[in-house]
Design a protein around this motif. Sequence first.
Motif, PDB file in Angstrom:
ATOM      1  N   GLY A 110      -3.333  16.561  78.486  1.00 54.75           N
ATOM      2  CA  GLY A 110      -4.590  15.849  78.345  1.00 54.75           C
ATOM      3  C   GLY A 110      -4.432  14.590  77.516  1.00 54.75           C
ATOM      4  N   GLY A 111      -3.783  14.707  76.368  1.00 54.21           N
ATOM      5  CA  GLY A 111      -3.553  13.535  75.533  1.00 54.21           C
ATOM      6  C   GLY A 111      -2.675  12.510  76.206  1.00 54.21           C
ATOM      7  N   VAL A 112      -1.637  12.988  76.894  1.00 54.43           N
ATOM      8  CA  VAL A 112      -0.718  12.076  77.582  1.00 54.43           C
ATOM      9  C   VAL A 112      -1.392  11.448  78.805  1.00 54.43           C
ATOM     10  N   GLY A 113      -1.942  12.298  79.674  1.00 52.13           N
ATOM     11  CA  GLY A 113      -2.532  11.800  80.917  1.00 52.13           C
ATOM     12  C   GLY A 113      -3.733  10.903  80.683  1.00 52.13           C
ATOM     13  N   PHE A 114      -4.642  11.330  79.833  1.00 51.30           N
ATOM     14  CA  PHE A 114      -5.817  10.508  79.561  1.00 51.30           C
ATOM     15  C   PHE A 114      -5.470   9.327  78.669  1.00 51.30           C
ATOM     16  N   GLY A 115      -4.418   9.465  77.850  1.00 51.03           N
ATOM     17  CA  GLY A 115      -3.957   8.321  77.073  1.00 51.03           C
ATOM     18  C   GLY A 115      -3.553   7.166  77.971  1.00 51.03           C
ATOM     19  N   TRP A 116      -2.982   7.493  79.125  1.00 51.22           N
ATOM     20  CA  TRP A 116      -2.681   6.467  80.125  1.00 51.22           C
ATOM     21  C   TRP A 116      -3.931   6.086  80.916  1.00 51.22           C
ATOM     22  N   ALA A 117      -4.714   7.066  81.323  1.00 49.59           N
ATOM     23  CA  ALA A 117      -5.817   6.836  82.264  1.00 49.59           C
ATOM     24  C   ALA A 117      -6.913   5.950  81.694  1.00 49.59           C
ATOM     25  N   VAL A 118      -7.216   6.069  80.399  1.00 48.74           N
ATOM     26  CA  VAL A 118      -8.309   5.253  79.861  1.00 48.74           C
ATOM     27  C   VAL A 118      -7.981   3.763  79.913  1.00 48.74           C
ATOM     28  N   ASP A 119      -6.704   3.420  80.000  1.00 48.70           N
ATOM     29  CA  ASP A 119      -6.308   2.016  80.136  1.00 48.70           C
ATOM     30  C   ASP A 119      -6.123   1.602  81.586  1.00 48.70           C
ATOM     31  N   HIS A 120      -6.227   2.559  82.501  1.00 43.03           N
ATOM     32  CA  HIS A 120      -6.049   2.264  83.930  1.00 43.03           C
ATOM     33  C   HIS A 120      -7.101   3.019  84.751  1.00 43.03           C
ATOM     34  N   PRO A 121      -8.369   2.893  84.415  1.00 39.18           N
ATOM     35  CA  PRO A 121      -9.390   3.675  85.134  1.00 39.18           C
ATOM     36  C   PRO A 121      -9.488   3.339  86.613  1.00 39.18           C
ATOM     37  N   ASP A 122      -9.069   2.133  86.985  1.00 35.24           N
ATOM     38  CA  ASP A 122      -9.118   1.733  88.384  1.00 35.24           C
ATOM     39  C   ASP A 122      -8.099   2.464  89.240  1.00 35.24           C
ATOM     40  N   ARG A 123      -7.131   3.135  88.621  1.00 38.81           N
ATOM     41  CA  ARG A 123      -6.090   3.828  89.383  1.00 38.81           C
ATOM     42  C   ARG A 123      -6.334   5.333  89.458  1.00 38.81           C
ATOM     43  N   VAL A 124      -7.416   5.795  88.870  1.00 39.85           N
ATOM     44  CA  VAL A 124      -7.761   7.223  88.861  1.00 39.85           C
ATOM     45  C   VAL A 124      -9.037   7.425  89.670  1.00 39.85           C
ATOM     46  N   VAL A 125      -9.025   8.426  90.559  1.00 39.89           N
ATOM     47  CA  VAL A 125     -10.208   8.681  91.383  1.00 39.89           C
ATOM     48  C   VAL A 125     -10.919   9.981  91.026  1.00 39.89           C
ATOM     49  N   ARG A 126     -10.183  10.952  90.485  1.00 38.96           N
ATOM     50  CA  ARG A 126     -10.809  12.205  90.045  1.00 38.96           C
ATOM     51  C   ARG A 126      -9.864  12.907  89.082  1.00 38.96           C
ATOM     52  N   MET A 127     -10.382  13.926  88.409  1.00 42.99           N
ATOM     53  CA  MET A 127      -9.614  14.560  87.336  1.00 42.99           C
ATOM     54  C   MET A 127      -9.825  16.065  87.363  1.00 42.99           C
ATOM     55  N   VAL A 128      -8.769  16.788  87.037  1.00 44.29           N
ATOM     56  CA  VAL A 128      -8.813  18.235  86.879  1.00 44.29           C
ATOM     57  C   VAL A 128      -8.312  18.547  85.473  1.00 44.29           C
ATOM     58  N   VAL A 129      -9.136  19.235  84.706  1.00 44.29           N
ATOM     59  CA  VAL A 129      -8.873  19.488  83.293  1.00 44.29           C
ATOM     60  C   VAL A 129      -8.769  20.992  83.057  1.00 44.29           C
ATOM     61  N   LEU A 130      -7.641  21.442  82.494  1.00 41.91           N
ATOM     62  CA  LEU A 130      -7.379  22.862  82.267  1.00 41.91           C
ATOM     63  C   LEU A 130      -6.959  23.080  80.818  1.00 41.91           C
ATOM     64  N   ASN A 131      -7.827  23.642  80.008  1.00 45.83           N
ATOM     65  CA  ASN A 131      -7.511  24.018  78.621  1.00 45.83           C
ATOM     66  C   ASN A 131      -6.648  22.967  77.928  1.00 45.83           C
ATOM     67  N   THR A 132      -7.301  21.881  77.572  1.00 46.42           N
ATOM     68  CA  THR A 132      -6.604  20.726  77.013  1.00 46.42           C
ATOM     69  C   THR A 132      -7.575  19.929  76.169  1.00 46.42           C
ATOM     70  N   ALA A 133      -7.109  18.817  75.645  1.00 47.43           N
ATOM     71  CA  ALA A 133      -7.967  17.897  74.903  1.00 47.43           C
ATOM     72  C   ALA A 133      -7.460  16.479  75.084  1.00 47.43           C
ATOM     73  N   ALA A 134      -8.364  15.517  74.906  1.00 48.27           N
ATOM     74  CA  ALA A 134      -8.018  14.100  74.868  1.00 48.27           C
ATOM     75  C   ALA A 134      -8.871  13.444  73.782  1.00 48.27           C
ATOM     76  N   PHE A 135      -9.081  14.201  72.712  1.00 50.26           N
ATOM     77  CA  PHE A 135      -9.941  13.798  71.601  1.00 50.26           C
ATOM     78  C   PHE A 135      -9.518  14.588  70.374  1.00 50.26           C
ATOM     79  N   HIS A 136     -10.070  14.230  69.244  1.00 58.09           N
ATOM     80  CA  HIS A 136      -9.719  14.901  67.997  1.00 58.09           C
ATOM     81  C   HIS A 136     -10.251  16.335  67.961  1.00 58.09           C
ATOM     82  N   LEU A 137      -9.748  17.097  67.013  1.00 59.99           N
ATOM     83  CA  LEU A 137     -10.202  18.468  66.803  1.00 59.99           C
ATOM     84  C   LEU A 137     -11.727  18.478  66.686  1.00 59.99           C
ATOM     85  N   PRO A 138     -12.408  19.241  67.547  1.00 58.76           N
ATOM     86  CA  PRO A 138     -13.877  19.225  67.510  1.00 58.76           C
ATOM     87  C   PRO A 138     -14.438  19.776  66.198  1.00 58.76           C
ATOM     88  N   ALA A 139     -15.623  19.328  65.865  1.00 56.73           N
ATOM     89  CA  ALA A 139     -16.305  19.845  64.682  1.00 56.73           C
ATOM     90  C   ALA A 139     -16.507  21.344  64.832  1.00 56.73           C
TER      91      ALA A 139
END
Length: 312
Positions: A110-139
């Motif tokens: 999640g951190g790796v894939g979305f770390g790339w994707a947020v800078d290239h949103p035009d190259r991503v069409v859909r996403m599948v997320v499985l027990n991961t994160a792309a953000f800091h530890l939640p409150a």
Amino acid sequence: MNETLYPFHTETLDRGGLRYHYVDEGPRDGPVVLMVHGNPTWSFYWRNLILALRDTHRVIAPDHMGCGRSDKPSAEDYDYTLRSRIADLGALIDHLELRDITLVVHDWGGGVGFGWAVDHPDRVVRMVVLNTAAFHLPAGKSFPAALSLARIPGLGAALVRGANAFVRGANRFCVTRRPLPPEVAAGYIEPYRSWSDRVAVHRFVTDIPLRPEDPAYAIIEATQAGLSRLADKPMFIGWGMRDFVFDHHFLAEWERHFPAAEVHRFPDCGHYILEDAREELVPEIALFIRAGAVEGAGRDDSAEPAPAESRA
């Protein structure tokens, strides 16, 4: 490892003299599915989903450097940080000229894939997320004790690199519905047989950003802030609710960022959700991806499987 469990065409990309290994299956002109694994797994984690999609889609599944069948350089010869992981993934995407990508992520993926994707949103069409994160530890979520132990100088290396406790522990505790079959457990262990083989496993744990001075902290900060650039794209979330790390706090955070996401909860499943819920989850993900591959196609609600919570 029994190669019948991993019967895939693979390639390597040269990264400054290091081999970056990846699965490349399916028709070269097919819709692209990019699968990004976490720690301590490798592209082997995606094997059943690759088999379900390779007849119709081009499936790319890299092994992070130091993982799976990629090279395992020392920490002096490779910068084992999130920044390097994102750079490796981006180099592979550019090398293969991938566009209209369905991004599939798990754990550190999640951190790796979305770390790339947020800078290239035009190259991503859909996403599948499985027990991961792309953000800091939640409150409200405390950092797990098992991960803290692995980060203690000296002791962490002895456990993770010396005793292979992280890989073996994951095989035991990341599945909760049923134990891994011996041959599957062996498949996860195969790349990590020695102290030197396990450098990436340990470095992933020590790279988890908890404080602003941690190397990955600013990257996760920027990734979290950039998720809104992907908010208009379809998202499928498959979640093992018995994951002791990526638990309901993380799921709630994904739902906050992506309120329109299609969410499938599996109350009796753990972190290795594609192992625990293989029979239900792989067809559901394949249905989501195939429906989206047809321009303008929507989900046929009448054909959807029953919600995960209602299945026996």
